[in-house]
Design an enzyme around this catalytic site. Structure first.
Site, PDB file in Angstrom:
ATOM      1  N   ASP A   1       0.881  -1.166   0.000  1.00 55.01           N
ATOM      2  CA  ASP A   1       0.000   0.000   0.000  1.00 55.01           C
ATOM      3  C   ASP A   1       0.920   1.218   0.000  1.00 55.01           C
ATOM      4  O   ASP A   1       1.428   1.614   1.048  1.00 55.01           O
ATOM      5  CB  ASP A   1      -0.901  -0.010   1.236  1.00 55.01           C
ATOM      6  CG  ASP A   1      -1.846   1.169   1.269  1.00 55.01           C
ATOM      7  OD1 ASP A   1      -2.273   1.631   0.193  1.00 55.01           O
ATOM      8  OD2 ASP A   1      -2.170   1.640   2.376  1.00 55.01           O
TER       9      ASP A   1
ATOM     10  N   ASP B   1      -2.695   1.199   6.937  1.00 57.47           N
ATOM     11  CA  ASP B   1      -1.856   0.932   5.760  1.00 57.47           C
ATOM     12  C   ASP B   1      -1.387  -0.526   5.751  1.00 57.47           C
ATOM     13  O   ASP B   1      -1.256  -1.135   4.690  1.00 57.47           O
ATOM     14  CB  ASP B   1      -0.625   1.858   5.755  1.00 57.47           C
ATOM     15  CG  ASP B   1      -0.996   3.302   5.967  1.00 57.47           C
ATOM     16  OD1 ASP B   1      -1.252   3.999   4.987  1.00 57.47           O
ATOM     17  OD2 ASP B   1      -1.034   3.718   7.142  1.00 57.47           O
TER      18      ASP B   1
ATOM     19  N   GLU C   1      -1.151  -1.222  -4.801  1.00 59.22           N
ATOM     20  CA  GLU C   1      -2.390  -0.468  -5.010  1.00 59.22           C
ATOM     21  C   GLU C   1      -2.190   0.517  -6.147  1.00 59.22           C
ATOM     22  O   GLU C   1      -1.214   1.267  -6.178  1.00 59.22           O
ATOM     23  CB  GLU C   1      -2.799   0.277  -3.742  1.00 59.22           C
ATOM     24  CG  GLU C   1      -4.142   0.973  -3.907  1.00 59.22           C
ATOM     25  CD  GLU C   1      -4.647   1.586  -2.615  1.00 59.22           C
ATOM     26  OE1 GLU C   1      -5.285   0.855  -1.837  1.00 59.22           O
ATOM     27  OE2 GLU C   1      -4.374   2.771  -2.396  1.00 59.22           O
TER      28      GLU C   1
END
Length: 174
Positions: A7, A141, A68
């Site tokens: 992430d 996160d 991501e």
């Protein structure tokens, strides 16, 4: 299959390693974040993120990396930092010859919760449940990185089978 989910973020870059396959129980191998101080020069922050991801790749030896996909936000500064960290993640994985997949936030949310509009708490709760953890990983996160890895195991392997079948017929899906 062992997947490193990333992430991307400039201040906190979430990292999560999940092992498993479609139809089988998943297990968390590791979860954490690479943190960089906001007052550090941008180039040095990116170097810290690179070193952190490299260390995780050395330690956990994933078969694939899921990152991501950066999406447009109203805060240009935030999206720029996210994009820069994402570029580092892509570079580090590609340098090692690891397959890299990009998943959108809504794709990840839908994969783990059934809804592409799930909030952070719902994603954290489902990651906790799917990986049979005692509590949701913190910070968010880290939970998001695990969700990315889960998404890739479930969706990425299916996409790979579709791509292979299409290639055998001489066609492509993308």
């Amino acid at each position: 299959m062992r997947v490193l989910g990333i992430d991307p973020g400039l201040t906190r870059c979430g990292l999560g390693v999940v092992e498993g396959s479609v139809g089988r129980p998943l297990s968390m191998v590791a979860v954490g974040v690479v943190r960089t101080p906001p007052d550090l020069d941008l180039a040095l922050r990116l170097c810290e993120i690179e070193r952190g991801i490299e260390a995780w790749l050395d330690l956990h030896r994933p078969d694939a990396v899921a990152v991501e996909r950066v999406f447009s936000q109203h805060n240009v500064r935030t999206v720029m930092g996210t994009a820069q960290a994402s570029g580092i993640a892509l570079l580090v994985a590609a340098r090692r010859g690891l397959p890299v997949a990009l998943h959108t936030p809504s794709e990840v949310k839908a994969a783990v919760s059934g809804s592409g509009r799930a909030d952070k708490a719902q994603v954290g709760a489902m990651v906790t449940r799917l990986l049979r953890l005692d509590a949701p990983p913190k910070p968010a996160d880290a939970a998001d990185a695990l969700a990315l890895a889960i998404c890739h195991i479930w969706r990425g392997s299916a996409q790979a089978r579709i791509d292979a079948a299409m290639a055998a017929t001489g066609r492509t899906t993308r």
